[in-house]
Scaffold this active site. Structure first.
Site, PDB file in Angstrom:
ATOM      1  N   GLU A  95    -108.040 -17.091   2.177  1.00  0.00           N
ATOM      2  CA  GLU A  95    -106.855 -18.323   2.741  1.00  0.00           C
ATOM      3  C   GLU A  95    -105.672 -17.648   3.252  1.00  0.00           C
ATOM      4  O   GLU A  95    -105.239 -18.227   3.818  1.00  0.00           O
ATOM      5  CB  GLU A  95    -106.752 -19.102   1.563  1.00  0.00           C
ATOM      6  CG  GLU A  95    -107.929 -19.985   1.130  1.00  0.00           C
ATOM      7  CD  GLU A  95    -108.119 -20.255  -0.448  1.00  0.00           C
ATOM      8  OE1 GLU A  95    -107.040 -20.129  -1.372  1.00  0.00           O
ATOM      9  OE2 GLU A  95    -109.047 -20.604  -0.803  1.00  0.00           O
ATOM     10  N   GLY A 171    -114.816 -23.118  -2.649  1.00  0.00           N
ATOM     11  CA  GLY A 171    -114.390 -24.391  -2.838  1.00  0.00           C
ATOM     12  C   GLY A 171    -115.617 -25.487  -2.103  1.00  0.00           C
ATOM     13  O   GLY A 171    -115.309 -26.621  -1.968  1.00  0.00           O
ATOM     14  N   SER A 203    -117.227 -20.602  -5.506  1.00  0.00           N
ATOM     15  CA  SER A 203    -118.111 -21.454  -6.308  1.00  0.00           C
ATOM     16  C   SER A 203    -118.893 -21.134  -7.446  1.00  0.00           C
ATOM     17  O   SER A 203    -119.560 -21.525  -7.701  1.00  0.00           O
ATOM     18  CB  SER A 203    -119.050 -22.141  -5.458  1.00  0.00           C
ATOM     19  OG  SER A 203    -118.351 -22.811  -4.223  1.00  0.00           O
TER      20      SER A 203
HETATM   21  P1  13P Z   1    -113.617 -21.353  -5.844  1.00  0.00           P
HETATM   22  O1  13P Z   1    -114.213 -20.935  -7.114  1.00  0.00           O
HETATM   23  O2  13P Z   1    -112.948 -22.712  -5.971  1.00  0.00           O
HETATM   24  O3  13P Z   1    -114.880 -21.759  -4.703  1.00  0.00           O
HETATM   25  O4  13P Z   1    -112.725 -20.362  -5.060  1.00  0.00           O
HETATM   26  C1  13P Z   1    -113.027 -18.863  -5.292  1.00  0.00           C
HETATM   27  C2  13P Z   1    -111.816 -18.215  -4.816  1.00  0.00           C
HETATM   28  O5  13P Z   1    -111.460 -18.332  -3.772  1.00  0.00           O
HETATM   29  C3  13P Z   1    -111.293 -17.332  -5.729  1.00  0.00           C
HETATM   30  O6  13P Z   1    -110.228 -16.614  -5.363  1.00  0.00           O
END
Ligand code: 13P
Length: 242
Positions: A95, A171, A203
């Site tokens: 991100e 996510g 996830s």
């Molecule tokens: P999720 O577990 O919500 O998919 O996010 C993973 C993540 O980006 C952890 O840094």
């Protein structure tokens, strides 16, 4: 190697929610069969670190600046995060690579800054869906490792972890096949040497954690959404093989 289950709270939690979650983790963690780490947003980092002081749960940050101090409005330096109670820092999360234009060179500079400040970096790598479908997943990750990790990363005097997080699994509720996770972790192991723990992220939920955490070379999990609920986070930790 003892596994680590780490929670990335991302841009979630105001003071009340953070205090409640930290309290639930403190009360509920018991004697986990793995290391536990939570990475709250910087605004509640010190409060969460204080609430978890002396517990089995360590506290980390989600990013740091490459400089130790200076004219960088809005940024946070690694020594500040250490001062606030962090022991670890997530660096190069997809991100941040996508939304803030972080390059491998920038991540490398941050890894060096974190190490200088006594923080353990958790360096994230991972391919996009187009890269996976194009058959380039391993070469993309190899490039990120080559560009983001300093020489000697994870060896004595320079603790560090790698988190493999396929961008398309974050996510989305989608995960790679177990064979694909195992293959990527083997490829990463080949590049980082024997002493670096390699976490899987994307996830991870209580329902899939046991299968993922049992795969060869999976040294733990980096959990996003499911880390915002103490029960799911601790259920994932409990799924670590002994
Ligand atoms: P999720 O577990 O919500 O998919 O996010 C993973 C993540 O980006 C952890 O840094």
């Amino acid at each position: 190697m003892r596994r680590m289950v780490a929670g990335n709270w991302k841009m979630n939690m105001l003071a009340d929610g953070a205090a409640q979650l930290a309290g639930e983790l403190r009360r509920g963690a018991g004697e986990p069969g793995c290391e536990l780490l939570v990475c709250p947003p910087a605004t509640v980092l010190a409060a969460v670190a204080h609430a978890l002081l002396g517990s089995v749960c360590q506290v980390g940050a989600q990013d740091c600046h490459a400089e130790a101090s200076g004219a960088h409005t809005g940024d946070l330096a690694a020594p500040m995060l250490r001062d606030a109670g962090a022991t670890h820092v997530i660096l190069g999360h997809s991100e941040r690579r996508a939304n803030h234009g972080e390059t491998d060179a920038m991540v490398l500079a941050k890894v060096r800054a974190a190490t200088r400040a006594g923080l353990v970096p958790v360096v994230c790598v991972g391919e996009t869906l187009a890269e996976r479908e194009g058959g380039w997943a391993e070469s993309v990750v190899a490039g990120q490792l080559a560009g983001s990790l300093p020489h000697g990363f994870g060896q004595s005097g320079m603790a560090g972890l790698v988190a493999y997080e396929p961008v398309w699994a974050i996510g989305t509720g989608r995960t790679p096949t177990e064979a694909d996770i195992a293959a990527m972790h083997a490829a990463i192991r080949h590049r980082v040497g024997p002493s670096v723990r390699i976490l899987y992220g994307g996830s991870v939920k209580p329902g899939n954690a046991a299968a993922i955490l049992a795969l060869p070379e999976v040294g733990g999990a980096l959990v996003g959404g499911a880390s915002l609920d103490a029960r799911s986070f601790l259920a994932i930790a409990a799924a670590c093989p002994a």
